[in-house]
Design an enzyme around this catalytic site. Structure first.
Site, PDB file in Angstrom:
ATOM      1  N   GLU A 157      -4.684  -0.912   3.453  1.00  0.00           N
ATOM      2  CA  GLU A 157      -3.382  -1.361   2.507  1.00  0.00           C
ATOM      3  C   GLU A 157      -2.291  -0.431   2.382  1.00  0.00           C
ATOM      4  O   GLU A 157      -1.777  -0.094   1.252  1.00  0.00           O
ATOM      5  CB  GLU A 157      -4.105  -1.491   1.234  1.00  0.00           C
ATOM      6  CG  GLU A 157      -5.110  -2.516   1.171  1.00  0.00           C
ATOM      7  CD  GLU A 157      -5.793  -2.982  -0.329  1.00  0.00           C
ATOM      8  OE1 GLU A 157      -5.710  -1.886  -1.151  1.00  0.00           O
ATOM      9  OE2 GLU A 157      -6.128  -4.096  -0.464  1.00  0.00           O
ATOM     10  N   ASP A 211     -14.018  -8.281  -0.943  1.00  0.00           N
ATOM     11  CA  ASP A 211     -13.317  -7.377  -2.155  1.00  0.00           C
ATOM     12  C   ASP A 211     -13.942  -7.561  -3.368  1.00  0.00           C
ATOM     13  O   ASP A 211     -12.941  -8.099  -4.362  1.00  0.00           O
ATOM     14  CB  ASP A 211     -11.786  -7.429  -1.940  1.00  0.00           C
ATOM     15  CG  ASP A 211     -11.170  -6.177  -2.763  1.00  0.00           C
ATOM     16  OD1 ASP A 211     -11.852  -5.525  -3.271  1.00  0.00           O
ATOM     17  OD2 ASP A 211      -9.945  -6.340  -2.939  1.00  0.00           O
ATOM     18  N   GLU A 252     -12.009  -6.015 -12.120  1.00  0.00           N
ATOM     19  CA  GLU A 252     -10.899  -6.486 -11.584  1.00  0.00           C
ATOM     20  C   GLU A 252     -10.962  -7.975 -11.300  1.00  0.00           C
ATOM     21  O   GLU A 252      -9.996  -8.727 -11.418  1.00  0.00           O
ATOM     22  CB  GLU A 252     -10.595  -5.494 -10.293  1.00  0.00           C
ATOM     23  CG  GLU A 252      -9.261  -6.326  -9.592  1.00  0.00           C
ATOM     24  CD  GLU A 252      -9.200  -5.602  -8.332  1.00  0.00           C
ATOM     25  OE1 GLU A 252      -9.846  -4.545  -7.976  1.00  0.00           O
ATOM     26  OE2 GLU A 252      -8.162  -5.972  -7.394  1.00  0.00           O
TER      27      GLU A 252
HETATM   28  C1  BDP Z   1      -8.695  -4.193  -4.345  1.00  0.00           C
HETATM   29  C2  BDP Z   1      -7.654  -3.579  -5.443  1.00  0.00           C
HETATM   30  C3  BDP Z   1      -6.784  -2.440  -5.097  1.00  0.00           C
HETATM   31  C4  BDP Z   1      -7.416  -1.276  -4.657  1.00  0.00           C
HETATM   32  C5  BDP Z   1      -8.362  -1.771  -3.180  1.00  0.00           C
HETATM   33  C6  BDP Z   1      -9.201  -0.619  -2.662  1.00  0.00           C
HETATM   34  O1  BDP Z   1      -6.943  -4.969  -5.618  1.00  0.00           O
HETATM   35  O2  BDP Z   1      -6.182  -2.215  -6.205  1.00  0.00           O
HETATM   36  O3  BDP Z   1      -6.665  -0.110  -4.173  1.00  0.00           O
HETATM   37  O4  BDP Z   1      -8.999  -2.648  -3.703  1.00  0.00           O
HETATM   38  O5  BDP Z   1     -10.412  -0.681  -3.291  1.00  0.00           O
HETATM   39  O6  BDP Z   1      -9.757  -4.596  -4.967  1.00  0.00           O
HETATM   40  O7  BDP Z   1      -8.788   0.204  -2.059  1.00  0.00           O
END
Ligand code: BDP
Length: 666
Positions: free
Chosen positions: A267, A340, A368
């Site tokens: 990301e 996720d 989340e």
């Molecule tokens: C996702 C989240 C994000 C996190 C990412 C992670 O939306 O905010 O940074 O995972 O785990 O679930 O790195």
């Protein structure tokens, strides 16, 4: 003068009243403060002193003797409790173990009234590392935090110390958590600046007597951003030197510093792949810097570079070939599922596929994808489900993304505390049942009265499945709105965005059916699972209902195990979710007399919001998917209250979680 007295009196009065108020700030540590036991200890240390203090404050049984000594049945931090000659003998090889034993006695007292004296208790933790991961930023915000802002008052540290730091450490110790990563995995390089390290040291000093080690998330490009180097290539000598010096600086301040957590090449975060190096090369370089001090690296496997058309396969594809290439002080940290933290995912097939590497699981305690801190969702059943597939002993360690913030009740929802609690208890002993944990938590947090515990433990047990039902039943996943993960937007289509951030990438609804074909006729993600599971999941007729749309694109008329068509089953599940939340409301109202009014009302309000949202999810998803199934919602199912057009035009304001304006209210 008289006036001043009055003010002082009023202040005193209200302060003493406030101390008694049940606002959730005491968590599960509301034990009686009228301990009357005597405590003897052969050794002394700050940690033993805490064990003594806790017992004297709360324990009301026979005298207690704390013995730190070697014992062949006890692993590090393990303890035994025996009743001999009218005394409780608490034994451990470590001071921390004695503190855990003290909490054990106190917990037994507050959950079952009497402490059994007829048998020896032996407790050993399943994992040596039981960690919370905070996704807290230096500016006080928390990524995916729904309980106020960060506990860490970075601007005030190291001079001003909040009482909450010690309360936090105590709460963790009481459930066996022994490590904390203070900052977000999307890490600011600043955390490694000398200025911040002094602040980190201050926190580490507060946590240490409670047996908690401090860790930091680090940004892989820190040598460039903070150190002025022109590369962060892990094989570059200057880069290696930079990290070695940084490690030295850290350990001088914090001799028992735990190590680093790293999100790399994920990301948008920097990482070794930016320099054509592998994840193993990146992790090993950091591991070498920490090795002289016994520090560890937790290297996350949350990556999804679109080399394969199925996101669920990508972490496996990138990490599995690296098996055996990591140093022995590197642990690969893997999220429980392959995508996720969805309300339900099959387990990540990376578990069990890297036998020559150390692996650990990352659970998400913060909700989340499960209604933030508005929905009651007890997560122990979800984590237990993971352990049904992944043997607890195959893992090296366990981490949970914290749900803690500055809110008075710490977690935003009184019941969200149960997830912090459950995480700690399962990290200690994954064999505990969800029900035992729920009952323990309820007894300590509210009352041990059976008339309260029985019905409320049962709604906790149902709660995660309810969320799955009203959000994403039958293996559906990622139907969330763009920009936040609260409400439904199965229609969401943001121009130019990554396709794998769009709900339609996951649900693939069309006139022909719905679901992601990950079978051998599709992306073949099933092939990443062991043979028996692979065969089970690959066949639409044997694939369990809960994963069917995860692994298959299924026609709307497909006959499900219940005898309903897929469309009928989908409608039934969404509706069942809504009905279950209505049941929660009724059950909660029934126990009003057992709960203080403040917490009773707060939970009641949250349950209202949960039902409202459940209806919103059901109405959005069923009406949207109904456009493809071309079938009506079965007539025995509650009619939509919200209109699809309104919902599709509505953009949620997540600061107040309002629902689409359709004349529907609670
Ligand atoms: C996702 C989240 C994000 C996190 C990412 C992670 O939306 O905010 O940074 O995972 O785990 O679930 O790195």
């Amino acid at each position: 003068m008289k006036h001043t007295y009055l003010i002082i009196f009023t202040l005193f009065y209200s302060l003493s009243f406030m101390a008694e108020a049940e606002d959730g700030s005491s968590l599960w540590l509301r034990q009686s403060k009228s301990g009357e036991t005597r405590v003897y200890s052969s050794k002394s240390s700050p940690t033993i002193a805490l064990a003594e203090k806790e017992l004297k404050r709360s324990f009301r049984g026979a005298p207690v003797v704390l013995k730190r000594q070697k014992c062949k049945d006890l692993k590090a931090d393990g303890y035994s409790i025996k009743f001999v000659d009218d005394k409780y003998i608490l034994t451990s090889t470590t001071d921390n173990g004695l503190l855990y034993a003290a909490y054990h006695l106190i917990r037994q007292q507050s959950t079952s009234c009497s402490v059994r004296s007829d048998k020896t208790i032996i407790e050993n933790p399943a994992y040596n590392l039981r960690l919370l991961n905070h996704w807290d930023n230096p500016d006080g915000t928390i990524e995916r935090g729904y309980a106020g802002s960060s506990l860490w008052q970075w601007d005030d540290l190291p001079l001003v110390i909040s009482d909450r730091y010690e309360e936090y450490a105590r709460a963790n110790a009481s459930i066996g958590i022994n490590g904390t990563v203070l900052n977000n995995v999307n890490a600011s390089p600043d955390i490694l600046s000398s200025e911040y390290l002094i602040k980190v040291k201050t926190l580490a000093d507060i946590f240490r007597p409670y047996g908690i080690k401090t860790y930091l998330s680090v940004n892989f490009a820190t040598p460039m951003i903070l150190g002025g180097l022109d590369t962060a290539d892990p094989l570059d000598k200057e880069v290696e030197k930079w990290w070695k010096n940084k490690a030295k600086e850290i350990y001088k301040l914090i001799p028992d510093f735990g190590g680093f957590l790293v999100k790399a090449n994920s990301e948008g975060q920097p990482g070794p792949c930016d320099f054509d190096r592998t994840h193993a090369e990146g992790a090993n370089m950091l591991a070498d810097a920490l090795k002289p001090y016994n520090g560890i690296v937790m290297w996350r496997a949350f990556v999804y570079n679109p080399e394969d058309a199925d996101r669920a396969k990508q972490a496996y594809l990138e990490f599995q070939p690296l098996d055996g290439k990591f140093r022995d002080n590197v642990i690969v940290q893997i999220k429980n599922g392959p995508v996720d933290f969805q309300p339900r995912e099959p387990y990540s097939p990376l578990f069990g596929s890297m036998p020559r590497s150390k692996t650990m699981v990352e659970f998400q305690i913060t909700q989340e994808y499960l209604g933030f801190s508005n929905h009651l969702a007890f997560l122990a059943p979800m984590w237990k489900e993971f352990f049904d597939f992944v043997p607890a002993e195959s893992l090296e360690a366990i981490a949970g993304v914290a749900n803690i913030g500055t809110d008075t009740n710490w977690c935003g929802h009184h019941f969200a505390q149960s997830n912090w609690y459950a995480f700690g208890r399962l990290a200690w002993n994954p064999e505990l049942s969800s029900e035992e944990i729920a009952r323990e938590w309820l007894s300590q947090t509210f009352t041990a009265d059976k008339n309260f515990v029985d019905p409320i433990a049962s709604i906790m047990a149902e709660s995660r499945e309810a969320v799955v039902d009203y959000m994403m039943p039958l293996g559906l996943h990622h139907l969330f709105a763009w920009g936040h993960h609260y409400g439904p937007e199965p229609w969401c289509d943001v121009e130019g965005a990554r396709p794998d951030w769009m709900p339609s990438y996951y649900h693939k609804a069309s006139d022909n059916g719905i679901g992601f074909n990950r079978s051998s006729t599709g992306s073949n993600a099933v092939a990443q699972y062991p043979e028996t599971l692979k065969n089970l999941y690959d066949n639409v007729d044997t694939c369990p209902d809960e994963y069917i749309l995860w692994f298959h694109n299924v026609s709307w008329d497909h006959k499900m195990q219940s005898g309903r068509t897929l469309w009928g089953e989908l409608c039934y599940r969404y509706d069942r979710g809504v009905q279950t939340t209505r049941h929660f409301q009724r059950e909660w109202d029934r126990v009003e007399m057992y709960v203080d009014s403040e917490r009773f009302k707060e939970v009641q309000n949250k349950l209202r919001i949960q039902t409202r949202d459940a209806v919103w999810w059901k109405d959005a998803c069923l009406q949207y998917f109904g456009q493809f199934s071309n079938k009506p919602i079965p007539y025995d199912i509650e009619r939509p209250v919200l209109n699809l057009d309104n919902m599709m035009n509505f953009k949620i304001d997540i600061t107040n979680y309002e629902c689409p304006p359709c004349g529907y209210s609670n």
